[in-house]
Design an enzyme around this catalytic site. Structure first.
Site, PDB file in Angstrom:
ATOM      1  N   LYS A  36      18.773   0.322  -3.176  1.00  0.00           N
ATOM      2  CA  LYS A  36      18.521   0.700  -4.576  1.00  0.00           C
ATOM      3  C   LYS A  36      18.179   2.180  -4.747  1.00  0.00           C
ATOM      4  O   LYS A  36      18.210   2.696  -5.851  1.00  0.00           O
ATOM      5  CB  LYS A  36      17.386  -0.152  -5.144  1.00  0.00           C
ATOM      6  CG  LYS A  36      16.041   0.198  -4.534  1.00  0.00           C
ATOM      7  CD  LYS A  36      14.927  -0.667  -5.078  1.00  0.00           C
ATOM      8  CE  LYS A  36      13.601  -0.244  -4.489  1.00  0.00           C
ATOM      9  NZ  LYS A  36      12.657  -1.324  -4.288  1.00  0.00           N
ATOM     10  N   ARG A 131       2.319  -6.995  -7.781  1.00  0.00           N
ATOM     11  CA  ARG A 131       3.574  -6.739  -8.475  1.00  0.00           C
ATOM     12  C   ARG A 131       4.219  -8.112  -8.627  1.00  0.00           C
ATOM     13  O   ARG A 131       3.531  -9.040  -9.009  1.00  0.00           O
ATOM     14  CB  ARG A 131       4.440  -5.713  -7.702  1.00  0.00           C
ATOM     15  CG  ARG A 131       5.462  -5.025  -8.607  1.00  0.00           C
ATOM     16  CD  ARG A 131       6.350  -4.034  -7.873  1.00  0.00           C
ATOM     17  NE  ARG A 131       7.341  -4.685  -7.047  1.00  0.00           N
ATOM     18  CZ  ARG A 131       8.273  -4.040  -6.342  1.00  0.00           C
ATOM     19  NH1 ARG A 131       8.325  -2.722  -6.362  1.00  0.00           N
ATOM     20  NH2 ARG A 131       9.143  -4.696  -5.599  1.00  0.00           N
TER      21      ARG A 131
HETATM   22  C1  LIG Z   1      12.267  -1.606  -3.057  1.00  0.00           C
HETATM   23  C2  LIG Z   1      12.008  -2.929  -2.452  1.00  0.00           C
HETATM   24  C3  LIG Z   1      12.033  -3.084  -1.056  1.00  0.00           C
HETATM   25  C4  LIG Z   1      12.253  -1.924  -0.122  1.00  0.00           C
HETATM   26  O1  LIG Z   1      11.110  -1.123  -0.056  1.00  0.00           O
HETATM   27  P1  LIG Z   1      11.022   0.147   0.913  1.00  0.00           P
HETATM   28  O2  LIG Z   1       9.610   0.529   0.887  1.00  0.00           O
HETATM   29  O3  LIG Z   1      11.934   1.171   0.368  1.00  0.00           O
HETATM   30  O4  LIG Z   1      11.460  -0.322   2.262  1.00  0.00           O
HETATM   31  C5  LIG Z   1      11.822  -4.349  -0.551  1.00  0.00           C
HETATM   32  N1  LIG Z   1      11.609  -5.409  -1.351  1.00  0.00           N
HETATM   33  C6  LIG Z   1      11.574  -5.297  -2.698  1.00  0.00           C
HETATM   34  C7  LIG Z   1      11.337  -6.509  -3.517  1.00  0.00           C
HETATM   35  C8  LIG Z   1      11.764  -4.045  -3.283  1.00  0.00           C
HETATM   36  O5  LIG Z   1      11.714  -3.932  -4.624  1.00  0.00           O
END
Ligand SMILES: *Cc1c(COP(=O)(O)O)cnc(C)c1O
Length: 356
Positions: A36, A131
């Protein structure tokens, strides 16, 4: 070449993806590469393909469709809890999704049935970061709803730490997660395939050799792209770091008093803050701003450059400490953090240069 410009070291990203995938595979953990962070950029996406990544996760349907249009047939996970209004559009393109709401699961089932396919669901559990995620005591209720649905499979549970409250994954909360999964398995009277324990922040457990063997999946974004972990503000050993560099051009260079002058308003950018009176300072203004980057995430490579702030189109820096003589039109380079990378990748004003 136009500025501002983002230099992207795609081979270093590829190396990181490959290395992490192998390391995790040795522990029996599947890597889901979270993509993303780069706004569906196909040059970077291809680096993941070369690295042998077979499972990716994104949060935006536009990107997911783009990836499928390249012919990519391996797994795509919907990373953000999807909007009910996008479920019918997204179902044809994805294999799995994270969920926390019965309503979402029901819509998935309806749309998947209509499309003649099945969607795997992983229920996110909130074990402290606040979250997304259902609380453990409500999990069974949602699990039973999913079990009763036609075209979705309850594959397992997951959690996300570090991203909102900044809660650090540790032995304690990992054990909590494992217990939640075991309890659920007992209540459902069957095993679940997936325990998706987290993101880049969870890698610190891997490095300490204390990642629980029950974990089957990690969703990793930042470690691959930047080799960093923003939660603990650290560089991850063995990975390539800062694989994105921002270059911006100086458009004004002047000596100015550090102190603003006049009546100061509140409520706007930087207004109302107390600014230390440092006397006359050398200031450089660069042609890059909030439309392009998060200025908090810029680390100047030239010694003595200090980032003071930004407005939409201007980056204000203090260069009094720079020993080299700078002139208007010179380019300054910055290492950038995840947040600045997000902005730079999303802003169409920032030129992308791919460096092999
Ligand atoms: C963005 C995200 C990740 C990845 O996080 P990083 O810290 O970039 O490795 C994993 N799980 C969810 C649900 C996310 O939103």
């Amino acid at each position: 070449m136009n500025y501002p410009r983002l230099d992207i070291y795609v081979n270093q990203i590829e190396e990181n993806a490959n290395k992490l995938q192998k390391e995790l595979a040795m522990k029996g953990i599947k890597l889901t590469a979270v993509v993303k962070g780069f706004a569906g950029d196909l040059n970077i996406f291809k680096a993941y393909q070369r690295a042998g990544i077979k499972s990716i996760a994104d949060s935006r349907i536009e990107n997911i469709i783009k990836f499928r249009e390249t012919g990519y047939q391996d797994e795509i996970m919907m990373l953000r809890i999807p909007m009910p209004s996008e479920i019918n559009e997204i179902v044809p393109y994805i294999d799995s999704s994270l969920v926390t709401e019965a309503r979402t699961a029901e819509l998935f089932s309806r749309e998947a049935a209509a499309a003649g396919k099945e969607i795997d669901l992983i229920v996110m559990v909130d074990i402290g970061d606040r979250r997304e995620g259902i609380l453990a005591e409500k999990l069974i209720e949602l699990a039973r709803v999913i079990e009763s649905l036609e075209a979705v499979n309850l594959k397992g549970i997951g959690t996300n730490l570090g991203c909102f409250a900044g809660i650090i994954p540790d032995k304690n909360n990992t054990e909590k997660l494992i217990t939640i999964k075991k309890d659920l398995e007992n209540q459902l009277d069957r095993k679940l395939d997936i325990l998706s324990a987290g993101n880049t922040a969870t890698l610190r457990l891997l490095e300490q050799n204390s990642l629980a063997s029950e974990i089957t999946n990690l969703r990793i974004g930042e470690a691959i792209l930047l080799g960093t972990d923003i939660i603990n503000e650290r560089l991850i050993a063995g990975l390539n770091h800062y694989n994105f560099r921002l270059q911006a051009e100086i458009v004004e260079l002047k000596e100015k008093p550090s102190n603003p002058e006049g009546e100061m308003a509140f409520g706007g950018a930087g207004r109302g803050q107390i600014i230390e009176d440092k006397g006359l300072r050398k200031r450089a203004i660069l042609a890059v701003g909030k439309q392009d980057i998060d200025y908090h995430g810029l680390y100047p490579q030239l010694e003595g450059v200090e980032v003071l702030g930004a407005s939409s189109d201007h980056l204000i820096t203090d260069i009094t400490g720079v020993s080299k003589k700078l002139k208007v039109g010179d380019i300054l380079t910055f290492k950038i953090n995840y947040s600045a990378m997000l902005g730079a990748m999303t802003s169409h004003y920032v030129t992308k240069k791919y460096i092999k």
